[in-house]
Design a protein around this motif. Sequence first.
Motif, short mmCIF file in Angstrom:
data_model
loop_
_atom_site.label_atom_id
_atom_site.label_comp_id
_atom_site.label_asym_id
_atom_site.label_seq_id
_atom_site.Cartn_x
_atom_site.Cartn_y
_atom_site.Cartn_z
N LEU A 78 0.88 -1.38 0.20
CA LEU A 78 0.16 -0.25 0.26
C LEU A 78 0.96 1.57 0.56
CD1 LEU A 78 -2.63 -1.26 2.85
CD2 LEU A 78 -2.82 -0.73 0.09
N PRO A 79 1.67 1.79 -0.87
CA PRO A 79 2.08 2.55 -0.66
C PRO A 79 1.63 3.99 0.06
CG PRO A 79 1.40 1.65 -3.40
CD PRO A 79 0.79 1.38 -2.31
N ALA A 80 2.48 4.72 0.40
CA ALA A 80 2.53 5.80 1.29
C ALA A 80 0.85 6.94 1.08
CB ALA A 80 3.37 6.26 1.91
N PRO A 81 0.86 7.61 0.06
CA PRO A 81 -0.09 8.55 -1.04
C PRO A 81 -1.28 8.00 -1.09
CG PRO A 81 1.79 8.24 -2.55
CD PRO A 81 2.03 7.19 -1.67
N TYR A 82 -1.48 6.44 -1.41
CA TYR A 82 -2.66 5.74 -1.98
C TYR A 82 -2.97 5.20 -0.68
CZ TYR A 82 -5.62 1.23 -2.66
OH TYR A 82 -6.42 1.15 -3.23
N PHE A 83 -2.11 4.85 1.00
CA PHE A 83 -2.86 4.20 2.22
C PHE A 83 -3.07 5.13 2.57
CE2 PHE A 83 -1.18 2.91 6.95
CZ PHE A 83 -2.45 2.27 6.78
N GLU A 84 -2.70 6.70 2.45
CA GLU A 84 -2.72 8.25 3.22
C GLU A 84 -4.45 8.06 3.15
OE1 GLU A 84 -2.22 9.78 5.89
OE2 GLU A 84 -0.80 8.26 5.90
N ARG A 85 -4.80 8.05 1.52
CA ARG A 85 -6.57 8.47 1.22
C ARG A 85 -7.00 7.18 1.95
NH1 ARG A 85 -9.73 10.24 0.11
NH2 ARG A 85 -11.13 10.47 -1.41
N MET A 86 -6.81 5.92 1.36
CA MET A 86 -7.70 4.66 2.24
C MET A 86 -8.17 5.17 3.37
SD MET A 86 -5.39 0.98 1.39
CE MET A 86 -6.90 0.08 2.20
N ARG A 87 -6.99 5.63 4.31
CA ARG A 87 -8.01 6.15 5.28
C ARG A 87 -8.45 7.33 5.75
NH1 ARG A 87 -2.39 5.90 10.11
NH2 ARG A 87 -4.27 6.20 10.77
N SER A 108 1.10 5.87 -7.72
CA SER A 108 2.53 5.73 -6.33
C SER A 108 3.15 4.51 -6.22
CB SER A 108 1.99 5.88 -4.65
OG SER A 108 0.54 4.73 -5.30
N MET A 109 3.05 3.35 -7.23
CA MET A 109 3.82 2.02 -7.21
C MET A 109 5.28 2.74 -8.47
SD MET A 109 0.91 -1.29 -7.60
CE MET A 109 -0.51 -0.67 -8.18
N LEU A 110 4.30 3.53 -9.46
CA LEU A 110 5.60 3.82 -10.29
C LEU A 110 6.67 4.06 -9.42
CD1 LEU A 110 6.40 4.06 -13.41
CD2 LEU A 110 5.19 5.81 -13.64
N GLU A 111 5.73 5.26 -8.45
CA GLU A 111 7.35 5.84 -7.78
C GLU A 111 8.09 5.33 -7.08
OE1 GLU A 111 5.20 9.65 -5.73
OE2 GLU A 111 6.60 9.22 -4.58
#
Lengths: 336, 336
Positions: free
Chosen positions: A11-20, A85-88
Motif C-alpha cells: 500500500l504505497p504511502a500516498p495511496y494508504f493515506e487516501r484509503m484511511r 504511487s507504485m510507479l514512484e
Amino acid sequence: MMKVDAYSHILPAPYFERMRELAVNPRALKRWLELPALHDLDARLRIMDEFGEGYQQILTLSSPPIELLAAPPESAALARLANESMLELCEKHPDRFPAFVASLPMNDPDAALEELARAIDDLGARGVQVFTNVNGRPLDDPAFQPLFDEMARRDLPVWMHPARGPAFADYATEDTSKYEIWWALGWPYETSVAMSRLVFSGLFERHPDIKIITHHMGAMIPYLEGRIGLGWSDQLGSRTADEDYRDLLPQRPLDYFRRFYADTALSGSDIGIRCGLEFFGADHVVFGSDCPFDPEGGPMYIRETIRVIDALDVHDLDREKIYYRNIRRLMRMAAR
Amino acid sequence: MMKVDAYSHILPAPYFERMRELAVNPRALKRWLELPALHDLDARLRIMDEFGEGYQQILTLSSPPIELLAAPPESAALARLANESMLELCEKHPDRFPAFVASLPMNDPDAALEELARAIDDLGARGVQVFTNVNGRPLDDPAFQPLFDEMARRDLPVWMHPARGPAFADYATEDTSKYEIWWALGWPYETSVAMSRLVFSGLFERHPDIKIITHHMGAMIPYLEGRIGLGWSDQLGSRTADEDYRDLLPQRPLDYFRRFYADTALSGSDIGIRCGLEFFGADHVVFGSDCPFDPEGGPMYIRETIRVIDALDVHDLDREKIYYRNIRRLMRMAAR
C-alpha cells in the motif's frame, strides 16, 4: 540465484493515506497498522535486505479491491493514485521493484480499460490485477470480457486475487464469519470458483494463450485434480437437470485448469507447493510469497517459501523458471 | 492384500423405494437411476467381483441427508429403515459388507441419540455418519454436542460427508449453481468449514481421541497446510476486531486438524493422495473410493484409487494400514 517475488502486497504511502480518509472498517485498519512493511517503504526495504541483492518484488496493490473502497468516478481516481504511487516506488528502487502491476477501477469497466491502457502504455505497468469478483459480479460477466480480450491482445498477465463477494458475505453470516474462516477457506474457495467460471465460460477457447496468475497456487484446484477430472470434467451435466452441459467445451475441462499460472504463496508448505507444482508444471509456477502477511510481518513467508523451493527435487533450470524466468517471460521483461 | 473400502455409498433397495415416494428433485432422481450400483445389489456385487475376494465395503448411506428428505418424526423412521436395510445387506453378504455405518435423523437430536444406541447396540453398526451441516446448522451447534460426546464415549468413528446448507444455497444462486460448482468445490468447502468449526469450538479438547473420518481426504485442508498453520493458527485474531480469539485453544490450531482421519476419496489423483497422506500420516488415512459415483458407474474410482495407493512410496505396513488396518482398528472390528 535471482529471485523475483511475483506476488507480494503493498500500500504505497500516498495511496494508504487516501484509503484511511475513506470509510474503512476497523478490522482492516487494525491489520494494516500492525504491518508497517505494507505501507512504510523503509520497513519494507529492511525486510528485503535480508534476502540479498538478487531478491526483487513485483508490486501489486494489497486488498481490499478499489471497487470496494469507492464508487465511480472516485474509483478511477483511486486507481490512478495507486498506479502512480507504485510507479514512484519502482523508479526510486528499480533494483528492488523492477515492475508493478496496475490496479483498475473494475466497478467502472470503461474507466478500467482506459486506466489499463494508461498504466501499461504511459506508466510501464507489466500486467493488471483483478479480484475474483467485482463487488459480487463474477469475472465471466460480459462486462469484463473486453478487459480479458485486451490483456490477451497485449500478451501481458492478469494477476487474480481473492475477494469476498456479497453472496459470500451472506454465507459468512451463517457460518464463516466466526474464527476467520472467510479468510482461511473462503478466499481459496472464491479463487477456485472464479477459475472455474473462467474455464467453463470458455475464456481459454477465446484466448488460448491468455496468462492468468492465480494466487495461493491455484487454491483448491491442484489437490482436487481427480475430483475436477474424473469427477467433474468427465461427468459434467450428470448432476444437472435444467441445463445441458454436454459439449460445453471442446477440450476436457481439467486441461483448461492447467493453463492458469500459479504463484507459490502457500505460506511455506512443502507438501502444498510440491502438489501445486506437479499440477501446473514448472513452466506455469512463479515464486510468490504473500509478503508481508506473515507472523513476523514480512520476512517469514519469503524465507519459508525460498526454503521450500530450494528443497524441491527439480532440475536447476526448473528452479530458475520458478524463481524468475517464468515471471520475466510472462511480463516480457527481457524484451524491454 | 486385503482392502476394506471405508467410504462407498449405497441406497439399499427398500430405502431407495421409500425415497422415491418422497418428494425428490428431478436432478437427484436422474442421477440415481443412472447408477444402478447405488441401489441394485446385483450390479454392486458384479463391480466388487472385479477386485477379488479381498475387497470389501463398509456401507454408508448415500446423500442427500435424511434430514433433508423428511421432518421429524418421519426422519427417525427413515433412519431406522436405512439402518435395517443396510444390516440386511451385511447379513446377506458378510464377506462383502463386513459392517455398516448408521444414519441418523439429525433434525431430531433426541431421536438421533436413540437411533445411534439402537443401531450400534442392536444392529451392530460400527459408527455413524453425519453431514457437514444439519439443514444449515453447523455441527458445533450445542444441539449436536451429545452426539459427539456419545461417539467419543463409545470409541467408534463418525463419518463426515459434505452437504449444502441453506446459506450455501444462497451463494449458489449467485455464483455456484452454474456448471455444478456446488458439487465440485462447494462440497469440499463445506467439509473444510465443518472441520474448522469442530476444531475451533474445542471438540478435540473435550475429546482428544474422538475419531472423525473426513470425506475427500480432508478436502481443502492438506493443500492449505501452510495457510492454516502460519497464516491462520499463528495469526488468529489479527483479522478480527469484534472478538478476541487469542488463547482460544491451548494447542496450535493446525495440530488439531491433523487429528481428523481422512479417506482417499480424491477420485484417483496421485498428487492429491500423496499430499493428503503427508498431511494426515499413515495412521490417519483410510482407503475410501467414493464408489459408485465415477464415470463408469462403480469400478473406476476403486480401480484408480488402488492404482494410486499401490504406487505410493511407503512401507508395506503403511499400505496395510491404509487399506484395512486403520479402519478395522477404528471400528474395533478385531475385537468382535
